[in-house]
Design an enzyme around this catalytic site. Structure first.
Site, short mmCIF file in Angstrom:
data_model
loop_
_atom_site.label_atom_id
_atom_site.label_comp_id
_atom_site.label_asym_id
_atom_site.label_seq_id
_atom_site.Cartn_x
_atom_site.Cartn_y
_atom_site.Cartn_z
N HIS A 266 -58.45 118.51 8.98
CA HIS A 266 -58.68 119.49 10.11
C HIS A 266 -59.49 118.68 11.14
O HIS A 266 -59.04 117.63 11.56
CB HIS A 266 -59.41 120.51 9.30
N HIS A 307 -48.81 119.43 12.28
CA HIS A 307 -49.69 120.39 12.53
C HIS A 307 -49.12 121.78 11.53
O HIS A 307 -47.70 121.90 11.49
CB HIS A 307 -49.80 120.83 13.89
N ASP A 365 -56.15 116.20 17.87
CA ASP A 365 -56.93 114.89 17.54
C ASP A 365 -56.54 113.63 17.66
O ASP A 365 -57.13 112.70 17.60
CB ASP A 365 -57.03 115.23 15.98
C1 SDX Z 1 -56.59 120.51 13.28
O1 SDX Z 1 -54.89 124.77 12.08
C2 SDX Z 1 -55.19 124.41 13.16
O2 SDX Z 1 -54.89 125.01 14.25
C3 SDX Z 1 -56.01 123.13 13.04
C4 SDX Z 1 -56.45 122.36 14.70
C5 SDX Z 1 -57.19 123.56 15.27
O3 SDX Z 1 -57.27 123.39 16.47
O4 SDX Z 1 -58.18 124.33 14.54
O5 SDX Z 1 -55.18 122.66 15.35
C6 SDX Z 1 -57.02 121.38 14.38
O6 SDX Z 1 -56.69 120.29 12.34
C7 SDX Z 1 -55.46 119.52 13.70
C8 SDX Z 1 -54.69 118.49 12.61
C9 SDX Z 1 -55.59 117.41 12.38
N1 SDX Z 1 -54.88 116.92 11.08
C10 SDX Z 1 -54.48 115.73 11.06
O7 SDX Z 1 -54.21 114.91 12.00
C11 SDX Z 1 -54.21 115.13 9.62
C12 SDX Z 1 -52.79 114.50 9.52
N2 SDX Z 1 -51.80 115.73 9.42
C13 SDX Z 1 -51.48 116.38 8.18
O8 SDX Z 1 -52.31 116.14 7.24
C14 SDX Z 1 -50.76 117.64 8.34
O9 SDX Z 1 -49.79 117.55 9.20
C15 SDX Z 1 -51.43 118.68 8.56
C16 SDX Z 1 -52.51 118.83 7.52
C17 SDX Z 1 -52.02 118.93 10.04
C18 SDX Z 1 -50.55 120.04 8.15
O10 SDX Z 1 -50.26 120.13 7.15
P1 SDX Z 1 -49.35 121.38 6.63
O11 SDX Z 1 -48.90 122.20 7.55
O12 SDX Z 1 -49.72 121.66 5.17
O13 SDX Z 1 -47.86 120.44 6.23
P2 SDX Z 1 -47.39 119.53 5.02
O14 SDX Z 1 -49.01 118.94 4.82
O15 SDX Z 1 -46.98 120.39 4.04
O16 SDX Z 1 -46.55 118.48 5.75
C19 SDX Z 1 -45.34 118.83 5.98
C20 SDX Z 1 -44.64 117.44 5.57
C21 SDX Z 1 -44.88 116.85 4.27
O17 SDX Z 1 -43.75 116.11 3.72
P3 SDX Z 1 -43.01 116.83 2.47
O18 SDX Z 1 -43.82 117.15 1.29
O19 SDX Z 1 -42.33 117.93 3.12
O20 SDX Z 1 -41.83 115.66 2.17
O21 SDX Z 1 -44.64 116.62 6.65
C22 SDX Z 1 -45.42 115.50 5.94
C23 SDX Z 1 -45.76 116.02 4.61
O22 SDX Z 1 -46.01 114.81 3.89
N3 SDX Z 1 -46.39 115.08 7.05
C24 SDX Z 1 -46.75 113.99 7.19
C25 SDX Z 1 -47.62 114.08 8.23
N4 SDX Z 1 -48.04 115.43 8.46
C26 SDX Z 1 -47.25 116.20 7.62
N5 SDX Z 1 -46.31 112.78 6.82
C27 SDX Z 1 -46.70 111.62 7.48
N6 SDX Z 1 -47.93 111.75 8.58
C28 SDX Z 1 -48.42 113.12 8.84
N7 SDX Z 1 -49.52 112.94 9.71
#
Ligand code: SDX
Length: 430
Positions: A266, A307, A365
């Site tokens: 997050h 996201h 971010d």
């Molecule tokens: C914020 O919710 C909000 O609005 C949050 C926010 C706000 O203003 O409040 O926007 C702020 O928190 C932004 C996000 C910051 N986090 C990151 O940058 C961390 C890296 N990103 C991830 O961990 C991920 O993308 C999330 C947590 C942001 C979202 O995760 P989801 O929606 O639960 O999606 P997921 O984890 O199920 O991912 C879907 C697929 C997966 O692959 P499969 O299992 O389907 O094969 O995409 C892959 C994930 O492995 N994936 C990534 C990835 N993000 C998702 N693979 C590599 N690198 C990444 N960053």
């Protein structure tokens, strides 16, 4: 017009019509409130990917189109024309202020920036290297001790003073945490400075000499606070609404939101992005790290990418990237190579099928940390900066939740997969 419904066809001819509610815009919702009472089953949605937790008229996001609006105003317009203090008024009151309303609101905020002097003692108890997010969460939680007895959440005036204190005092607490970390004396706020100028003063001024505010730095901070101000039912905002739904002291609910924001999935991602860029080090290493991010066996993720809602560009990331250029030009910090590395990493990732297929784009971010660093703000303070911007969103959502005449305590259910009933076994018989 007849009520739209979804018809649920369950096992053994079990059927039920579920009403559909339509909002101003965005996806309709299926109302399942009667489901357990009438059919004895729960819905199941870990992480709430397809679940709307409440009605809200504060912020709208369209993840497919990359849209973000505060009270109906596109964030791009607010970023170009407004100020963070005006956006705070908008999010809290629901409409843009007249000049006199804005002046009165800003004066109120400026006159609440000091802390109760006793609160400063908390900082003497922390280790010098205590993470500033831990300090922020602890000291904001302590506000429930200072303002508990006089806090009647049903009183609109009390809700206003709560909002003013959170908005006004969080920057002072954040700066005090930073000063502890660097061993410098705490700097008192100045009421002649605006929100972002005052924060820069409390962070970087010292008693021994005059401090000159850099206006580009103040402008960049104000923009970042606007872009971080709210984001509908994200993890930390949902935490504030859930904690507040039990009637807990609202200062404690905000402290809970700060703790939720700290996680690297997050708000902690901005700090993790800089650590990742440092680890990648050079454009020649980008493909190695892209491969690591794609490798299911490797826990590495491309921080600042992906996201839950945006399956297109995060509109905030685009605006922040433009501000990066301006800040680096104006301040010329030695971090230009870091920004160039981030730009190249973005280009490589966006061309890669894995990221394209999963709709993984830079989020808010990805670039914000580069600006914070260019302003001289250390990595450990990046999520604190996120919390300062998001504080107004947390307060706006707490007020919306607590004002709901049909509000209930948030209490989800579960799918139990543990042991069936079994009898206690005396220790000698185990
Ligand atoms: C914020 O919710 C909000 O609005 C949050 C926010 C706000 O203003 O409040 O926007 C702020 O928190 C932004 C996000 C910051 N986090 C990151 O940058 C961390 C890296 N990103 C991830 O961990 C991920 O993308 C999330 C947590 C942001 C979202 O995760 P989801 O929606 O639960 O999606 P997921 O984890 O199920 O991912 C879907 C697929 C997966 O692959 P499969 O299992 O389907 O094969 O995409 C892959 C994930 O492995 N994936 C990534 C990835 N993000 C998702 N693979 C590599 N690198 C990444 N960053």
């Amino acid at each position: 017009m007849s009520q739209d419904v979804y018809r649920l066809i369950g096992p053994r001819g079990n059927e039920m019509e579920l009403p559909v509610h339509r909002g101003t815009t965005g996806p309709d919702v299926i109302d399942v409130a009667r489901l357990y009472g009438e059919k004895g089953v729960f819905t199941y949605d870990p992480g709430f990917v397809s679940t709307g937790s409440c009605k809200s008229d504060i912020t709208f996001i369209d993840g497919e189109e990359g849209v973000l609006m505060y009270r109906g105003y596109p964030v791009e317009q607010l970023a170009a024309k407004s100020s963070f203090i005006e956006v705070c008024y908008l999010l809290l009151r629901g409409s843009l202020p007249t000049q006199s309303e804005l002046d009165e609101f800003e004066t109120t905020i400026r006159r609440h920036t000091m802390l109760n002097e006793g609160m400063l003692n908390f900082f003497k108890g922390f280790r010098y290297d205590a993470h500033p997010m831990a300090q922020l969460s602890a000291v904001v939680g302590s506000m429930s001790a200072y303002y508990h007895d006089e806090m009647d959440a049903s009183n609109p005036e009390h809700r206003d003073i709560f909002a003013h204190r959170i908005l006004a005092k969080l920057p002072t607490i954040a700066a005090a945490a930073y000063k502890l970390n660097i061993g410098q004396p705490f700097m008192y706020p100045r009421n002649d400075l605006n929100y972002s100028e005052n924060l820069l003063h409390m962070l970087f001024a010292v008693p021994a000499e005059p401090y000159e505010i850099n206006e580009v730095a103040a402008e960049a901070l104000d923009l970042l606070f606007i872009l971080h101000a709210d984001h509908e039912q994200n993890c930390s905002t949902s935490t504030v609404r859930m904690a507040g739904s039990s009637g807990a002291n609202p200062y404690s609910a905000i402290a809970a939101g700060i703790s939720a924001l700290w996680g690297p999935a997050h708000g902690g991602a901005n700090e993790a992005v800089l650590a990742m860029l440092r680890e990648i080090g050079d454009v020649s290493q980008i493909s190695k790290y892209i491969d690591k991010a794609k490798d299911k066996k490797d826990p590495f993720r491309l921080m600042g990418f992906g996201h839950r809602v945006y399956k297109n560009f995060d509109p905030r990331a685009t605006i922040i990237r433009e501000m990066c250029y301006k800040v680096l030009e104006a301040l010329d910090p030695e971090d230009k190579p870091l920004f160039e590395l981030a730009l190249e990493l973005e280009q490589v990732a966006l061309k890669d099928d894995y990221f394209k297929e999963k709709n993984l784009y830079p989020n808010v971010d990805f670039y914000s940390g580069i600006i914070y660093r260019a302003l001289g703000i250390p990595r450990s303070m990046f999520t604190v900066m996120f919390a300062l911007g998001r504080s107004v969103g947390w307060v706006a959502h707490w007020r919306e939740m607590i004002s709901d005449p049909h509000g209930k305590i948030a209490r989800p259910r579960q799918l139990y997969v543990g042991e069936g009933k079994r009898d206690y076994v005396e220790i000698g018989d185990r």
